[in-house]
Design a protein around this motif. Sequence first.
Motif, PDB file in Angstrom:
ATOM      1  N   LEU A  87       0.855  -1.192   0.000  1.00  0.00           N
ATOM      2  CA  LEU A  87       0.000   0.000   0.000  1.00  0.00           C
ATOM      3  C   LEU A  87       0.881   1.228   0.000  1.00  0.00           C
ATOM      4  O   LEU A  87       1.712   1.403   0.906  1.00  0.00           O
ATOM      5  CB  LEU A  87      -0.931  -0.037   1.211  1.00  0.00           C
ATOM      6  CG  LEU A  87      -1.910  -1.204   1.124  1.00  0.00           C
ATOM      7  CD1 LEU A  87      -2.452  -1.586   2.474  1.00  0.00           C
ATOM      8  CD2 LEU A  87      -3.027  -0.893   0.146  1.00  0.00           C
ATOM      9  N   THR A  88       0.751   2.043  -1.010  1.00  0.00           N
ATOM     10  CA  THR A  88       1.613   3.206  -1.169  1.00  0.00           C
ATOM     11  C   THR A  88       0.912   4.260  -2.023  1.00  0.00           C
ATOM     12  O   THR A  88       0.217   3.897  -2.985  1.00  0.00           O
ATOM     13  CB  THR A  88       2.961   2.821  -1.840  1.00  0.00           C
ATOM     14  OG1 THR A  88       3.557   3.992  -2.402  1.00  0.00           O
ATOM     15  CG2 THR A  88       2.801   1.790  -2.932  1.00  0.00           C
ATOM     16  N   GLN A  90       2.129   5.822  -4.177  1.00  0.00           N
ATOM     17  CA  GLN A  90       2.731   5.789  -5.512  1.00  0.00           C
ATOM     18  C   GLN A  90       2.184   4.642  -6.363  1.00  0.00           C
ATOM     19  O   GLN A  90       2.641   4.416  -7.486  1.00  0.00           O
ATOM     20  CB  GLN A  90       4.252   5.659  -5.373  1.00  0.00           C
ATOM     21  CG  GLN A  90       4.840   6.788  -4.551  1.00  0.00           C
ATOM     22  CD  GLN A  90       6.340   6.666  -4.346  1.00  0.00           C
ATOM     23  OE1 GLN A  90       7.020   5.976  -5.087  1.00  0.00           O
ATOM     24  NE2 GLN A  90       6.841   7.337  -3.330  1.00  0.00           N
ATOM     25  N   GLY A 113       2.567   0.397   5.176  1.00  0.00           N
ATOM     26  CA  GLY A 113       3.810   1.059   5.567  1.00  0.00           C
ATOM     27  C   GLY A 113       3.588   2.172   6.570  1.00  0.00           C
ATOM     28  O   GLY A 113       2.457   2.468   6.974  1.00  0.00           O
ATOM     29  N   TYR A 115       6.041   5.880   8.306  1.00  0.00           N
ATOM     30  CA  TYR A 115       7.213   6.765   8.170  1.00  0.00           C
ATOM     31  C   TYR A 115       7.308   7.310   6.740  1.00  0.00           C
ATOM     32  O   TYR A 115       6.307   7.624   6.130  1.00  0.00           O
ATOM     33  CB  TYR A 115       8.490   6.023   8.598  1.00  0.00           C
ATOM     34  CG  TYR A 115       8.298   5.190   9.848  1.00  0.00           C
ATOM     35  CD1 TYR A 115       7.931   5.815  11.053  1.00  0.00           C
ATOM     36  CD2 TYR A 115       8.406   3.811   9.824  1.00  0.00           C
ATOM     37  CE1 TYR A 115       7.724   5.057  12.211  1.00  0.00           C
ATOM     38  CE2 TYR A 115       8.202   3.053  10.972  1.00  0.00           C
ATOM     39  CZ  TYR A 115       7.856   3.687  12.162  1.00  0.00           C
ATOM     40  OH  TYR A 115       7.639   2.941  13.274  1.00  0.00           O
ATOM     41  N   GLU A 116       8.524   7.362   6.201  1.00  0.00           N
ATOM     42  CA  GLU A 116       8.686   7.890   4.832  1.00  0.00           C
ATOM     43  C   GLU A 116       8.335   6.847   3.772  1.00  0.00           C
ATOM     44  O   GLU A 116       8.331   7.134   2.582  1.00  0.00           O
ATOM     45  CB  GLU A 116      10.130   8.361   4.618  1.00  0.00           C
ATOM     46  CG  GLU A 116      10.425   9.724   5.216  1.00  0.00           C
ATOM     47  CD  GLU A 116       9.461  10.809   4.753  1.00  0.00           C
ATOM     48  OE1 GLU A 116       9.221  10.921   3.546  1.00  0.00           O
ATOM     49  OE2 GLU A 116       8.938  11.532   5.623  1.00  0.00           O
ATOM     50  N   SER A 132      -2.624   2.389  -4.457  1.00  0.00           N
ATOM     51  CA  SER A 132      -2.866   3.643  -3.741  1.00  0.00           C
ATOM     52  C   SER A 132      -4.375   3.808  -3.593  1.00  0.00           C
ATOM     53  O   SER A 132      -5.130   3.476  -4.508  1.00  0.00           O
ATOM     54  CB  SER A 132      -2.320   4.806  -4.562  1.00  0.00           C
ATOM     55  OG  SER A 132      -2.883   6.024  -4.121  1.00  0.00           O
ATOM     56  N   ILE A 133      -4.819   4.327  -2.458  1.00  0.00           N
ATOM     57  CA  ILE A 133      -6.272   4.559  -2.346  1.00  0.00           C
ATOM     58  C   ILE A 133      -6.640   5.985  -2.756  1.00  0.00           C
ATOM     59  O   ILE A 133      -7.798   6.370  -2.671  1.00  0.00           O
ATOM     60  CB  ILE A 133      -6.841   4.223  -0.951  1.00  0.00           C
ATOM     61  CG1 ILE A 133      -6.246   5.128   0.129  1.00  0.00           C
ATOM     62  CG2 ILE A 133      -6.661   2.760  -0.611  1.00  0.00           C
ATOM     63  CD1 ILE A 133      -7.175   5.261   1.336  1.00  0.00           C
ATOM     64  N   GLY A 134      -5.687   6.761  -3.224  1.00  0.00           N
ATOM     65  CA  GLY A 134      -6.035   8.106  -3.695  1.00  0.00           C
ATOM     66  C   GLY A 134      -4.833   9.017  -3.676  1.00  0.00           C
ATOM     67  O   GLY A 134      -3.814   8.714  -3.049  1.00  0.00           O
ATOM     68  N   TYR A 136      -3.430  11.411  -2.154  1.00  0.00           N
ATOM     69  CA  TYR A 136      -3.165  12.155  -0.932  1.00  0.00           C
ATOM     70  C   TYR A 136      -2.299  11.240  -0.070  1.00  0.00           C
ATOM     71  O   TYR A 136      -2.246  10.035  -0.311  1.00  0.00           O
ATOM     72  CB  TYR A 136      -4.458  12.530  -0.192  1.00  0.00           C
ATOM     73  CG  TYR A 136      -5.479  11.433  -0.220  1.00  0.00           C
ATOM     74  CD1 TYR A 136      -6.511  11.450  -1.136  1.00  0.00           C
ATOM     75  CD2 TYR A 136      -5.380  10.342   0.646  1.00  0.00           C
ATOM     76  CE1 TYR A 136      -7.443  10.420  -1.187  1.00  0.00           C
ATOM     77  CE2 TYR A 136      -6.303   9.317   0.608  1.00  0.00           C
ATOM     78  CZ  TYR A 136      -7.333   9.364  -0.318  1.00  0.00           C
ATOM     79  OH  TYR A 136      -8.244   8.333  -0.378  1.00  0.00           O
ATOM     80  N   LEU A 138      -1.449   9.628   3.552  1.00  0.00           N
ATOM     81  CA  LEU A 138      -1.875   9.319   4.927  1.00  0.00           C
ATOM     82  C   LEU A 138      -0.640   8.963   5.752  1.00  0.00           C
ATOM     83  O   LEU A 138       0.429   8.697   5.199  1.00  0.00           O
ATOM     84  CB  LEU A 138      -2.848   8.143   4.908  1.00  0.00           C
ATOM     85  CG  LEU A 138      -4.128   8.385   4.108  1.00  0.00           C
ATOM     86  CD1 LEU A 138      -4.859   7.082   3.869  1.00  0.00           C
ATOM     87  CD2 LEU A 138      -5.018   9.376   4.825  1.00  0.00           C
ATOM     88  N   GLY A 140      -0.147   6.306   7.555  1.00  0.00           N
ATOM     89  CA  GLY A 140       0.211   4.889   7.536  1.00  0.00           C
ATOM     90  C   GLY A 140      -0.715   4.114   6.618  1.00  0.00           C
ATOM     91  O   GLY A 140      -1.743   4.620   6.168  1.00  0.00           O
ATOM     92  N   GLY A 141      -0.349   2.856   6.370  1.00  0.00           N
ATOM     93  CA  GLY A 141      -1.123   2.034   5.445  1.00  0.00           C
ATOM     94  C   GLY A 141      -2.298   1.293   6.077  1.00  0.00           C
ATOM     95  O   GLY A 141      -2.981   0.533   5.394  1.00  0.00           O
TER      96      GLY A 141
HETATM   97  C1  LIG Z   1       3.577   8.984   5.161  1.00  0.00           C
HETATM   98  S1  LIG Z   1       3.285   7.690   4.008  1.00  0.00           S
HETATM   99  C2  LIG Z   1       4.743   7.736   3.020  1.00  0.00           C
HETATM  100  C3  LIG Z   1       4.624   8.594   1.814  1.00  0.00           C
HETATM  101  C4  LIG Z   1       5.893   8.623   0.982  1.00  0.00           C
HETATM  102  N1  LIG Z   1       6.914   9.397   1.663  1.00  0.00           N
HETATM  103  C5  LIG Z   1       5.616   9.256  -0.371  1.00  0.00           C
HETATM  104  O1  LIG Z   1       5.781  10.463  -0.517  1.00  0.00           O
HETATM  105  O2  LIG Z   1       5.214   8.518  -1.295  1.00  0.00           O
HETATM  106  C6  LIG Z   1       3.481   6.264   4.987  1.00  0.00           C
HETATM  107  C7  LIG Z   1       2.741   5.027   4.510  1.00  0.00           C
HETATM  108  O3  LIG Z   1       1.346   5.255   4.510  1.00  0.00           O
HETATM  109  C8  LIG Z   1       0.726   4.480   3.504  1.00  0.00           C
HETATM  110  N2  LIG Z   1      -0.043   5.398   2.630  1.00  0.00           N
HETATM  111  C9  LIG Z   1      -0.097   6.735   2.744  1.00  0.00           C
HETATM  112  N3  LIG Z   1      -0.895   7.265   1.821  1.00  0.00           N
HETATM  113  C10 LIG Z   1      -1.378   6.245   1.088  1.00  0.00           C
HETATM  114  C11 LIG Z   1      -2.259   6.153  -0.032  1.00  0.00           C
HETATM  115  N4  LIG Z   1      -2.790   7.229  -0.600  1.00  0.00           N
HETATM  116  N5  LIG Z   1      -2.548   4.924  -0.514  1.00  0.00           N
HETATM  117  C12 LIG Z   1      -2.010   3.816   0.032  1.00  0.00           C
HETATM  118  N6  LIG Z   1      -1.157   3.845   1.084  1.00  0.00           N
HETATM  119  C13 LIG Z   1      -0.843   5.040   1.609  1.00  0.00           C
HETATM  120  C14 LIG Z   1       1.827   3.745   2.761  1.00  0.00           C
HETATM  121  O4  LIG Z   1       1.890   2.417   3.249  1.00  0.00           O
HETATM  122  C15 LIG Z   1       3.049   4.558   3.103  1.00  0.00           C
HETATM  123  O5  LIG Z   1       4.227   3.784   3.062  1.00  0.00           O
END
Ligand SMILES: C[S@@+](CC[C@H](N)C(=O)[O-])C[C@H]1O[C@@H](n2cnc3c(N)ncnc32)[C@H](O)[C@@H]1O
Length: 232
Positions: A87-88, A90, A113, A115-116, A132-134, A136, A138, A140-141
Amino acid sequence: MRIDLLNLFPEMFAGAFEHSIIKRACQKGLLQIALTDIRDYATDKHRSVDDRPYGGGSGMVMMCGPVFDAIEDIARQDGPVDEVILLTPQGRPFDQQTAKELAQKQRIVLIAGHYEGFDERIREHLPTKEISIGDYVLSGGEIPAMVVVDAVTRLIPGVLGDEYSSVEESFSESLLEYPHYTRPAEFRGWTVPEILLSGNHQEIKKWRQEQAHKRTHRRRPDLLEDKKDVED
Ligand SMILES: C[S@@+](CC[C@H](N)C(=O)[O-])C[C@H]1O[C@@H](n2cnc3c(N)ncnc32)[C@H](O)[C@@H]1O
């Protein structure tokens, strides 16, 4: 179907999975959810799963070791995994079609995930899909994992009492769903469309189809293959 969730805050899932449709799916034996705390695979006394980024910069990065060890361990314990999903933000945008595809699988693993984000080698060397769910970010995953589990669970055959409830829902045929009304027939002077009170099921079906097209055309024209045919 079995869904494994690798994450850092298993307690977050309790509320989401212990009610309503997901709870009933588990009770009926149609769904099994297994939570794995990635920290259980840390190797130091602080149960660390993250470290500072090479090259400097803010934030921490999730380490390869605990994630690979956790995946390999759960795959060994409980038989073959059809899909591993990271889940990311990206990843590929999650949609109803992806939910349908996942609902056909016997076993999937979702990795949440924090953190970063993940050490890039997790992405490169674990055979994963990225969702990705959208657009924006969040913290954490866990919440994205809940979103995916909920959307997929509704599509597992036998989960929804009425098979048609998911067939007619928004996005199932690239359309948004038609409007719904319930009693009373008049509320504060606002009435229910006459056709819905007529008892004429064929005409009601037609009206609903028209409404679904009009609504999709107005709100989400991108979903319609042929936008020109529909008039508001
Ligand atoms: C703060 S986010 C990391 C974002 C990363 N630094 C970036 O810019 O792509 C931490 C974790 O939250 C989850 N997450 C945050 N936004 C998400 C989204 N829109 N869809 C799926 N997972 C998300 C992912 O697992 C991610 O590794």
